[in-house]
Design a protein around this motif. Structure first.
Motif, PDB file in Angstrom:
ATOM      1  N   GLN A  69       2.340  -0.875   0.044  1.00 29.53           N
ATOM      2  CA  GLN A  69       1.665  -0.447  -1.179  1.00 29.53           C
ATOM      3  C   GLN A  69       2.366  -1.119  -2.358  1.00 29.53           C
ATOM      4  OE1 GLN A  69       2.377   1.963  -4.021  1.00 29.53           O
ATOM      5  NE2 GLN A  69       0.373   1.245  -4.695  1.00 29.53           N
ATOM      6  N   ALA A  70       1.608  -1.926  -3.104  1.00 28.35           N
ATOM      7  CA  ALA A  70       2.177  -2.703  -4.206  1.00 28.35           C
ATOM      8  C   ALA A  70       1.718  -2.142  -5.546  1.00 28.35           C
ATOM      9  CB  ALA A  70       1.768  -4.166  -4.090  1.00 28.35           C
ATOM     10  N   SER A  71       2.592  -2.256  -6.540  1.00 22.18           N
ATOM     11  CA  SER A  71       2.281  -1.807  -7.897  1.00 22.18           C
ATOM     12  C   SER A  71       2.784  -2.848  -8.886  1.00 22.18           C
ATOM     13  CB  SER A  71       2.934  -0.456  -8.210  1.00 22.18           C
ATOM     14  OG  SER A  71       2.528   0.535  -7.295  1.00 22.18           O
ATOM     15  N   VAL A  72       2.009  -3.086  -9.927  1.00 22.17           N
ATOM     16  CA  VAL A  72       2.421  -3.943 -11.035  1.00 22.17           C
ATOM     17  C   VAL A  72       2.713  -3.039 -12.218  1.00 22.17           C
ATOM     18  CG1 VAL A  72       1.743  -5.774 -12.619  1.00 22.17           C
ATOM     19  CG2 VAL A  72       1.067  -5.900 -10.229  1.00 22.17           C
ATOM     20  N   LEU A  73       3.904  -3.181 -12.785  1.00 17.46           N
ATOM     21  CA  LEU A  73       4.347  -2.299 -13.860  1.00 17.46           C
ATOM     22  C   LEU A  73       4.387  -3.058 -15.179  1.00 17.46           C
ATOM     23  CD1 LEU A  73       7.395  -0.814 -11.901  1.00 17.46           C
ATOM     24  CD2 LEU A  73       5.040   0.013 -11.886  1.00 17.46           C
ATOM     25  N   ASP A  82      -1.676   0.381  -9.426  1.00 14.10           N
ATOM     26  CA  ASP A  82      -1.377   0.554  -8.011  1.00 14.10           C
ATOM     27  C   ASP A  82      -2.502  -0.038  -7.166  1.00 14.10           C
ATOM     28  OD1 ASP A  82       0.934   2.016  -8.669  1.00 14.10           O
ATOM     29  OD2 ASP A  82      -0.224   3.867  -8.833  1.00 14.10           O
ATOM     30  N   TYR A  83      -2.113  -0.819  -6.151  1.00 11.41           N
ATOM     31  CA  TYR A  83      -3.089  -1.440  -5.274  1.00 11.41           C
ATOM     32  C   TYR A  83      -3.225  -0.644  -3.977  1.00 11.41           C
ATOM     33  CZ  TYR A  83      -2.961  -5.436  -8.429  1.00 11.41           C
ATOM     34  OH  TYR A  83      -3.051  -6.247  -9.540  1.00 11.41           O
ATOM     35  N   THR A  84      -4.359  -0.818  -3.324  1.00 10.34           N
ATOM     36  CA  THR A  84      -4.643  -0.087  -2.093  1.00 10.34           C
ATOM     37  C   THR A  84      -3.626  -0.427  -1.010  1.00 10.34           C
ATOM     38  OG1 THR A  84      -6.994  -0.140  -2.621  1.00 10.34           O
ATOM     39  CG2 THR A  84      -6.402   0.362  -0.343  1.00 10.34           C
ATOM     40  N   THR A  85      -3.195   0.586  -0.288  1.00  7.52           N
ATOM     41  CA  THR A  85      -2.249   0.384   0.808  1.00  7.52           C
ATOM     42  C   THR A  85      -2.909  -0.385   1.951  1.00  7.52           C
ATOM     43  OG1 THR A  85      -1.101   2.433   0.250  1.00  7.52           O
ATOM     44  CG2 THR A  85      -0.749   1.565   2.474  1.00  7.52           C
ATOM     45  N   PHE A  86      -2.172  -1.304   2.557  1.00  4.45           N
ATOM     46  CA  PHE A  86      -2.690  -2.075   3.679  1.00  4.45           C
ATOM     47  C   PHE A  86      -1.612  -2.251   4.740  1.00  4.45           C
ATOM     48  CE2 PHE A  86      -1.010  -5.010   0.536  1.00  4.45           C
ATOM     49  CZ  PHE A  86      -0.246  -5.897   1.284  1.00  4.45           C
ATOM     50  N   ARG A  87      -2.041  -2.547   5.951  1.00  2.00           N
ATOM     51  CA  ARG A  87      -1.116  -2.716   7.075  1.00  2.00           C
ATOM     52  C   ARG A  87      -0.527  -4.134   7.058  1.00  2.00           C
ATOM     53  NH1 ARG A  87      -0.065   0.093  11.822  1.00  2.00           N
ATOM     54  NH2 ARG A  87      -0.389   1.802  10.355  1.00  2.00           N
ATOM     55  N   GLY A  88       0.751  -4.224   7.386  1.00  2.00           N
ATOM     56  CA  GLY A  88       1.416  -5.519   7.413  1.00  2.00           C
ATOM     57  C   GLY A  88       2.373  -5.644   8.584  1.00  2.00           C
ATOM     58  N   PRO A 259      12.642  -5.821 -11.164  1.00  2.00           N
ATOM     59  CA  PRO A 259      12.553  -5.486 -12.593  1.00  2.00           C
ATOM     60  C   PRO A 259      12.210  -6.663 -13.492  1.00  2.00           C
ATOM     61  CG  PRO A 259      14.835  -5.421 -11.807  1.00  2.00           C
ATOM     62  CD  PRO A 259      13.976  -5.551 -10.604  1.00  2.00           C
ATOM     63  N   LEU A 260      12.591  -7.886 -13.116  1.00  2.00           N
ATOM     64  CA  LEU A 260      12.305  -9.039 -13.974  1.00  2.00           C
ATOM     65  C   LEU A 260      10.819  -9.375 -13.979  1.00  2.00           C
ATOM     66  CD1 LEU A 260      15.333 -11.376 -13.123  1.00  2.00           C
ATOM     67  CD2 LEU A 260      15.083  -9.747 -15.001  1.00  2.00           C
ATOM     68  N   GLU A 261      10.167  -9.259 -12.809  1.00  2.00           N
ATOM     69  CA  GLU A 261       8.730  -9.528 -12.736  1.00  2.00           C
ATOM     70  C   GLU A 261       7.905  -8.253 -12.909  1.00  2.00           C
ATOM     71  OE1 GLU A 261      10.716 -10.510 -10.095  1.00  2.00           O
ATOM     72  OE2 GLU A 261      10.806 -12.689 -10.334  1.00  2.00           O
ATOM     73  N   GLU A 262       8.567  -7.109 -12.920  1.00  2.00           N
ATOM     74  CA  GLU A 262       7.934  -5.809 -13.117  1.00  2.00           C
ATOM     75  C   GLU A 262       6.880  -5.493 -12.048  1.00  2.00           C
ATOM     76  OE1 GLU A 262       6.760  -5.874 -17.399  1.00  2.00           O
ATOM     77  OE2 GLU A 262       8.265  -4.304 -17.556  1.00  2.00           O
ATOM     78  N   TYR A 263       7.286  -5.556 -10.821  1.00  2.00           N
ATOM     79  CA  TYR A 263       6.420  -5.064  -9.757  1.00  2.00           C
ATOM     80  C   TYR A 263       7.261  -4.346  -8.714  1.00  2.00           C
ATOM     81  CZ  TYR A 263       7.690  -9.143  -6.862  1.00  2.00           C
ATOM     82  OH  TYR A 263       8.368 -10.093  -6.135  1.00  2.00           O
ATOM     83  N   GLN A 264       6.568  -3.566  -7.899  1.00  2.00           N
ATOM     84  CA  GLN A 264       7.221  -2.731  -6.895  1.00  2.00           C
ATOM     85  C   GLN A 264       6.424  -2.768  -5.607  1.00  2.00           C
ATOM     86  OE1 GLN A 264       8.690   1.458  -7.768  1.00  2.00           O
ATOM     87  NE2 GLN A 264       6.872   1.955  -6.589  1.00  2.00           N
ATOM     88  N   ILE A 265       7.151  -2.782  -4.479  1.00  2.00           N
ATOM     89  CA  ILE A 265       6.531  -2.751  -3.161  1.00  2.00           C
ATOM     90  C   ILE A 265       7.159  -1.609  -2.370  1.00  2.00           C
ATOM     91  CG2 ILE A 265       6.171  -3.995  -0.996  1.00  2.00           C
ATOM     92  CD1 ILE A 265       6.356  -6.601  -2.592  1.00  2.00           C
TER      93      ILE A 265
END
Length: 297
Positions: A69-73, A82-88, A259-265
């Motif tokens: 599940q990925a998020s751009v902050l 927040d993006y939809t959760t997917f299988r990886g 934190p530098l690109e402001e996204y979270q996984i």
């Protein structure tokens, strides 16, 4: 420094009262008492590092099935997407072979496929008929933050590496307090904090490399902070809910912050198999003819 100054000023006011024997009226109040863990291990710094090195040396490969599940902050705007959760699936093989591919939710077709040999990477996106290729090392940052992303952080986040020969370190002990909001309890969490640094050539300056936090009830890593060559906090990783996977302890939840690109996984780990045989062809992605190729400098 501000906190220290406030404490010092408070001390200058309280101390004369005690020395003079004059006391003003006071009241008592109850403070919440954090619950202590049942077990608190004590080890020497070299033992803690030896344990980390042994764990790293024993790992040759990993095959992990996860939900991603990925998020751009956008901190300045106070917005998070927040993006939809997917299988990886994440494949890793030492020293730095990596493959990560994701599947489209529900239908299960391939969303993306990324491979890296530690020096170069290829990212293939079938839905856009596009592939991105580039070097793992970033020589010049782009205005487009997405183009600054490199796959190496996935490898560093999934496993806590052992120390390199030129690494220096020190260990401090601390205790944090956590709250169980459901049960309304506070918990005391004794920790060991392993700070890994390197000496800059021809200088007395030490450059931060990583900081790894271990809980002392099980001596497992629960946080890892990784720094770039300029001393900026580049990646934060939080490991939670350790479970038994094929006879090995591994966190069921891994949160990766950039934190530098402001996204979270956030990775929810479903399955982990260590030290299985992974061949070279499993770290290759076939890009069909006619695919648009974008090369990142």
């Amino acid at each position: 420094m501000k906190t220290v100054t406030r404490v010092a000023r408070a001390g200058t006011l309280i101390l004369p009262l005690f020395l003079s024997g004059c006391f003003i009226l006071s009241t008592s109040r109850k403070l919440p008492v954090p619950r202590e863990p049942l077990v608190v291990h004590t080890v020497a710094p070299d033992q803690l590092v030896a344990q980390l090195n042994q764990r790293w040396a024993a790992l040759d490969s990993m095959n992990a099935t996860v939900d991603i599940q990925a998020s751009v902050l956008k901190s300045k705007e106070g917005v998070a997407k927040d993006y939809t959760t997917f299988r990886g699936i994440i494949l890793m093989r030492k020293p730095e072979m990596l493959r990560v591919f994701g599947r489209v939710p529900v239908i299960g077709t391939r969303m993306f496929d990324m491979v890296s040999d530690g020096k170069n990477f290829t990212l293939y996106i079938p839905s856009k008929n596009k592939a991105v290729k580039g070097a793992n090392s970033l020589k010049k940052k782009s205005i487009n933050r997405v183009e600054n992303m490199r796959p190496g952080f996935f490898f560093d986040a999934m496993v806590v590496r052992g120390l390199e020969p030129n690494d220096e370190y020190y260990v401090t002990a601390d205790t944090s307090t956590e709250e169980d909001t459901a049960k309304k309890h506070l918990f005391s969490v004794p920790e060991y904090i392993l700070s890994i640094v390197r000496r800059k050539p021809g200088s007395q300056q030490l450059a931060p490399v990583r900081v790894v936090t271990f809980h002392r009830d099980d001596l497992l890593p629960y946080q890892q902070d990784l720094y770039d060559g300029e001393g900026n906090l580049e990646t934060q990783v939080f490991y939670a809910q350790y479970g038994d996977f094929d006879g090995h302890k591994y966190p069921s939840r891994v949160t990766i912050k950039r934190p530098l690109e402001e996204y979270q996984i956030v990775l929810t780990v479903e399955k982990v198999v260590e030290n299985m045989t992974l061949t070279d062809d499993q770290f290759q992605v076939k890009v069909p003819d006619g695919t648009e190729i974008q090369k990142l400098e």
